[in-house]
Design a protein around this motif. Structure first.
Motif, mmCIF file in Angstrom:
data_model
loop_
_atom_site.group_PDB
_atom_site.id
_atom_site.type_symbol
_atom_site.label_atom_id
_atom_site.label_comp_id
_atom_site.label_asym_id
_atom_site.label_seq_id
_atom_site.Cartn_x
_atom_site.Cartn_y
_atom_site.Cartn_z
ATOM 1 N N UNK A 34 0.937 -1.138 -0.094
ATOM 2 C CA UNK A 34 0.148 0.063 -0.094
ATOM 3 C C UNK A 34 0.835 1.214 0.065
ATOM 4 N N UNK A 35 2.065 0.969 -0.453
ATOM 5 C CA UNK A 35 2.975 2.512 -0.380
ATOM 6 C C UNK A 35 2.517 3.262 -1.670
ATOM 7 N N UNK A 36 2.353 4.677 -1.102
ATOM 8 C CA UNK A 36 1.842 5.657 -2.028
ATOM 9 C C UNK A 36 3.032 6.175 -2.725
ATOM 10 N N UNK A 37 3.122 6.001 -4.096
ATOM 11 C CA UNK A 37 4.451 6.597 -4.919
ATOM 12 C C UNK A 37 3.931 7.543 -5.868
ATOM 13 N N UNK A 38 4.618 7.665 -6.894
ATOM 14 C CA UNK A 38 4.164 8.753 -8.079
ATOM 15 C C UNK A 38 3.096 8.201 -8.849
ATOM 16 N N UNK A 39 2.185 8.811 -9.124
ATOM 17 C CA UNK A 39 1.133 8.570 -9.715
ATOM 18 C C UNK A 39 1.327 8.149 -11.216
ATOM 19 N N UNK A 40 0.543 6.916 -11.855
ATOM 20 C CA UNK A 40 0.309 6.684 -13.042
ATOM 21 C C UNK A 40 -0.816 7.089 -13.613
ATOM 22 N N UNK A 41 -0.933 7.765 -14.854
ATOM 23 C CA UNK A 41 -2.283 8.273 -15.507
ATOM 24 C C UNK A 41 -2.322 7.650 -16.880
ATOM 25 N N UNK A 42 -3.610 7.242 -16.829
ATOM 26 C CA UNK A 42 -3.906 6.538 -18.249
ATOM 27 C C UNK A 42 -4.988 7.470 -18.832
ATOM 28 N N UNK A 43 -4.342 8.284 -19.787
ATOM 29 C CA UNK A 43 -5.382 9.475 -20.519
ATOM 30 C C UNK A 43 -6.748 8.696 -21.146
ATOM 31 N N UNK A 44 -6.512 7.271 -21.732
ATOM 32 C CA UNK A 44 -7.593 6.929 -22.482
ATOM 33 C C UNK A 44 -8.905 6.751 -21.439
ATOM 34 N N UNK A 45 -8.402 6.556 -20.327
ATOM 35 C CA UNK A 45 -9.592 6.304 -19.328
ATOM 36 C C UNK A 45 -10.209 7.600 -18.730
ATOM 37 N N UNK A 46 -9.590 8.724 -18.853
ATOM 38 C CA UNK A 46 -9.925 9.942 -18.099
ATOM 39 C C UNK A 46 -11.393 10.522 -18.927
ATOM 40 N N UNK A 47 -12.069 10.754 -18.057
ATOM 41 C CA UNK A 47 -13.287 11.497 -18.616
ATOM 42 C C UNK A 47 -13.374 13.041 -18.435
ATOM 43 N N UNK A 48 -12.343 13.496 -17.961
ATOM 44 C CA UNK A 48 -12.330 14.926 -17.827
ATOM 45 C C UNK A 48 -13.396 15.320 -16.701
ATOM 46 N N UNK A 49 -13.373 14.686 -15.907
ATOM 47 C CA UNK A 49 -14.585 15.250 -14.603
ATOM 48 C C UNK A 49 -13.918 16.191 -13.634
ATOM 49 N N UNK A 50 -12.713 16.514 -13.890
ATOM 50 C CA UNK A 50 -12.015 17.209 -12.805
ATOM 51 C C UNK A 50 -12.098 17.050 -11.321
ATOM 52 N N UNK A 51 -12.633 15.885 -10.913
ATOM 53 C CA UNK A 51 -12.799 15.480 -9.699
ATOM 54 C C UNK A 51 -11.329 15.529 -8.861
ATOM 55 N N UNK A 52 -10.325 15.031 -9.501
ATOM 56 C CA UNK A 52 -9.031 15.010 -8.955
ATOM 57 C C UNK A 52 -8.456 16.595 -8.659
ATOM 58 N N UNK A 53 -8.587 17.353 -9.498
ATOM 59 C CA UNK A 53 -8.356 18.651 -9.394
ATOM 60 C C UNK A 53 -9.251 19.325 -8.325
ATOM 61 N N UNK A 54 -10.249 19.242 -7.990
ATOM 62 C CA UNK A 54 -10.929 19.729 -6.950
ATOM 63 C C UNK A 54 -10.552 18.875 -5.477
ATOM 64 N N UNK A 55 -10.063 17.820 -5.591
ATOM 65 C CA UNK A 55 -9.971 17.179 -4.083
ATOM 66 C C UNK A 55 -8.462 17.166 -3.836
ATOM 67 N N UNK A 56 -7.554 17.783 -4.697
ATOM 68 C CA UNK A 56 -6.389 18.078 -4.303
ATOM 69 C C UNK A 56 -6.169 19.126 -3.455
ATOM 70 N N UNK A 57 -5.501 18.874 -2.215
ATOM 71 C CA UNK A 57 -5.370 19.803 -0.937
ATOM 72 C C UNK A 57 -4.111 20.678 -1.588
ATOM 73 N N UNK A 58 -3.369 20.404 -2.293
ATOM 74 C CA UNK A 58 -2.350 21.417 -2.702
ATOM 75 C C UNK A 58 -2.547 21.974 -3.635
#
Length: 151
Positions: A34-58
């Motif tokens: 369960x180590x949290x390292x650098x994110x991996x992003x798959x652009x084909x799956x993204x639906x541009x809902x912007x939830x990741x942007x809204x929830x990011x504390x920094x």
């Protein structure tokens, strides 16, 4: 004289003890599941809902989308996706809120660089960062209790 022998005794005892250090660059570290390292992003799956942007504390994630070029399909397609790892705290909130599992955490933690500009990663780099992807991301349809959550 007694103190000298006492000190040498401690030294010789530590010389025979099991070593706890590793030769890190030569032998890679094995991180917990369960180590949290650098994110991996798959652009084909993204639906541009912007939830990741809204929830990011920094507020280190920037995401933009454009209208789908196919007129028969609704929604947006991703245009840019950037993360500034200079301020990212690897909190895992962006991966938890993503409805399509487009963002997943990896066990990769090596981000050292000599320039702060190198810590600004774009969509292409995050897509290619697919080594050591966490295995718990593969059971999307599993019940909450099987994924480690509450019942």
């Amino acid at each position: 004289m007694k103190g000298l022998f006492k000190g040498l005794g401690v030294t010789f005892k530590s010389m025979t003890a099991k070593k706890v250090t590793t030769s890190y660059p030569d032998k890679p570290l094995i991180m917990p599941d369960r180590f949290r390292g650098i994110q991996h992003f798959e652009p084909d799956k993204c639906i541009v809902c912007n939830q990741c942007v809204r929830v990011c504390p920094t507020e280190c994630i920037s995401l933009t989308g454009i209208a789908n070029p196919d007129p028969e399909k609704k929604g947006k397609v991703i245009d840019t996706y950037d993360i500034n790892f200079e301020i990212c705290i690897l909190c895992d909130l962006c991966t938890e809120v993503c409805p399509t599992e487009a963002i997943v955490m990896t066990g990769n933690f090596e981000l050292a660089s000599y320039s702060r500009d190198d810590l600004f990663k774009d969509r292409k780099w995050l897509d290619e960062n697919n080594k050591l992807v966490r295995q718990d991301n593969n059971n999307i349809g599993a019940p909450q209790a099987a994924r480690g959550g509450a019942k």
